[in-house]
Design a protein around this motif. Structure first.
Motif, mmCIF file in Angstrom:
data_model
loop_
_atom_site.group_PDB
_atom_site.id
_atom_site.type_symbol
_atom_site.label_atom_id
_atom_site.label_comp_id
_atom_site.label_asym_id
_atom_site.label_seq_id
_atom_site.Cartn_x
_atom_site.Cartn_y
_atom_site.Cartn_z
ATOM 1 N N GLN A 191 0.792 -1.251 0.000
ATOM 2 C CA GLN A 191 0.000 0.000 0.000
ATOM 3 C C GLN A 191 0.818 1.292 0.000
ATOM 4 N N HIS A 192 1.962 1.333 0.672
ATOM 5 C CA HIS A 192 2.814 2.527 0.601
ATOM 6 C C HIS A 192 4.199 2.170 1.120
ATOM 7 N N ALA A 193 5.126 3.127 1.071
ATOM 8 C CA ALA A 193 6.469 2.860 1.583
ATOM 9 C C ALA A 193 6.936 3.929 2.555
ATOM 10 N N SER A 194 6.227 5.046 2.634
ATOM 11 C CA SER A 194 6.631 6.095 3.567
ATOM 12 C C SER A 194 6.153 5.711 4.975
ATOM 13 N N PRO A 195 7.075 5.645 5.961
ATOM 14 C CA PRO A 195 6.661 5.239 7.311
ATOM 15 C C PRO A 195 5.523 6.099 7.860
ATOM 16 N N SER A 196 5.560 7.428 7.570
ATOM 17 C CA SER A 196 4.499 8.252 8.180
ATOM 18 C C SER A 196 3.143 7.953 7.524
ATOM 19 N N ILE A 197 3.140 7.680 6.216
ATOM 20 C CA ILE A 197 1.851 7.338 5.578
ATOM 21 C C ILE A 197 1.373 5.961 6.043
ATOM 22 N N LEU A 198 2.287 4.998 6.143
ATOM 23 C CA LEU A 198 1.874 3.661 6.603
ATOM 24 C C LEU A 198 1.291 3.751 8.014
#
Ligand code: SF4
Length: 446
Positions: A263-270
């Motif tokens: 679904q994503h790779a940015s820690p803050s978005i995850l």
């Protein structure tokens, strides 16, 4: 066998494979009790509509399907994901006979019995042990659990389907064995979260053919691998214990294919997405998987334009994509789902920016996929024939899949001169060309 007095039930099924699996259970039960399944509204005494409610367009499609069934038949029972929102269904269609949520076999059957009494002499012998299936004869979905313990902020499945409930491992294995005995060549394991299988029952052992087996993904996968058919795992989150199934892939026990929705790779978005396993180092994990099983095919899905996604977050995703070199990728722009907590998040991304990011994402992934596909040319692969069709010139073309492709979602291998092949056949082919995400194969030259 059919006669005018046999009660007939029409069935409309919408939505994902998980909904299809619910539908198969209801159809099996209906047949077990002696109801006839009708394929048109006019001949049906009532109609069951199995709905999907995941995104707004699915809600509209489901409400339309209910409306059509009411118009053409008049007696309608609603089940499935949208059924979890009784008020939505009842407001749009107050005349439906009953509304149940997903995974509600007993409630559906009660509603059927109340409106269409079951025949006195059930033809239970008409039901094959593998049940009634909606997929072609040679592959089948095997649902191992229902519901989900996670609370991803963009998703409303847990509120519709509840917390994780794992099916007893003995039942799952018996179903799988019956499918194989009925001629199925490929089993696709599905759930909301396959890696969580057994968490709810603390991995307690069950029994299959008198043998104790833990209710856990690794043990289930090993047991399924003994059945001698293709086993494909879907919806696996990258928890550390997933590493245990990779050697089984390398040993050929199950297909070297893993569907991992990152679904994503940015820690803050995850973190904002509240994704399971969001603190794992996924790149390191992917690299380790490929060292153990170099042939592994990795499929994933991503969301761009999630609320709060900055250019930096998006760039982290693009960097991940370049480094991960995934084989199969789906990408969607974030869209608000009625009832999801992400709707309340600040900094919603404008639609035009979402579309721009989607285009940038797809451009990179198309290049990666095209390079990966080129490397397949010249290799010899075992493929499973799904369908045959005839061209205007009378040539029979086969539509097949290798271990790297799941049905309906991944590319296919077209086979020339497929005369004499049957759906369900395994054949060795040499890959001779590519076309977009698909390949062309022919009998190996030597
Ligand atoms: S893991 Fe997340 S996205 Fe998947 S069903 Fe559970 S809550 Fe929804």
């Amino acid at each position: 066998m059919n006669n005018a007095s046999t009660p007939k039930v029409g069935f409309v099924s919408l939505g994902c494979p998980k909904a299809g699996s619910d539908a198969e259970r209801i159809l099996t039960q209906l047949r077990a009790e002696g109801y006839q399944i009708s394929n048109n509204y006019q001949d049906s005494d009532l109609v069951v509509v199995n709905t999907c409610g995941f995104i707004d367009s699915a809600v509209t499609e489901s409400l339309d399907a209910i409306g059509e069934a009411l118009d053409k038949n008049g007696k309608v029972i609603v089940t499935g994901c949208l059924g979890a929102k009784q008020d939505v269904v009842k407001n749009a269609h107050p005349n439906v006979l009953a509304v149940t949520g997903p995974h509600a076999l007993e409630e559906v059957m009660q509603a059927v019995h109340a409106n269409l009494p079951k025949p006195h002499d059930p033809f239970s012998d008409l039901v094959p042990p593998q049940g009634i299936r909606l997929t072609p004869q040679h592959y089948a979905y095997l649902k191992i659990s229902e519901g989900c313990n996670h609370r991803c902020s963009f998703c409303i499945i847990p509120s519709m389907r509840g917390d994780l409930v794992s099916r007893p491992i003995g039942d799952v294995m018996n179903e799988a064995e019956n499918l194989v005995n009925a001629g199925v060549s490929e089993i696709l394991v599905i759930s909301q979260d396959t890696s969580a299988y057994g968490v709810d029952v603390k991995y307690r052992p069950g029994f299959w053919n008198g043998r104790p087996i833990k209710t856990r993904m690794t043990e289930l996968t090993k047991a399924l691998g003994e059945l001698g058919v293709w086993i494909r795992l879907h919806y696996v989150y990258p928890y550390p214990h997933v590493d245990e199934v990779i050697p089984l892939m390398a040993d050929g026990l199950i297909l070297p294919y893993l569907d991992v929705p990152f679904q994503h790779a940015s820690p803050s978005i995850l973190k904002a997405m509240k994704r399971p396993a969001n603190s794992e180092n996924n790149l390191a994990r992917i690299q380790a998987w490929r060292e153990i099983c170099p042939d592994i095919t990795l499929r994933s899905t991503f969301i761009v334009g999630f609320p709060g996604e900055t250019e930096d977050d998006f760039q982290q995703l693009m960097d991940f994509l370049e480094q991960a070199q995934l084989d199969r990728v789906g990408c969607f722009t974030y869209s608000a789902v009625d009832g999801a907590s992400a709707n309340q998040l600040p900094n919603q991304v404008p639609e035009s920016l979402k579309q721009e990011r989607l285009a940038r994402f797809m451009e990179v992934q198309e290049r990666i996929s095209a390079e990966k596909i080129k490397h397949k040319i010249g290799t010899v692969q075992t493929v499973l024939v799904d369908e045959l069709s005839e061209t205007n010139d009378g040539e029979v073309i086969g539509l097949a899949r290798s271990a790297a492709s799941a049905p309906e979602i991944d590319g296919v291998v077209y086979l020339k001169d497929a005369d004499g092949l049957q759906p369900g056949d395994f054949v060795e082919v040499e890959i001779i060309d590519s076309e977009g995400h698909d390949l062309w194969g022919a009998p190996p030259r030597n």
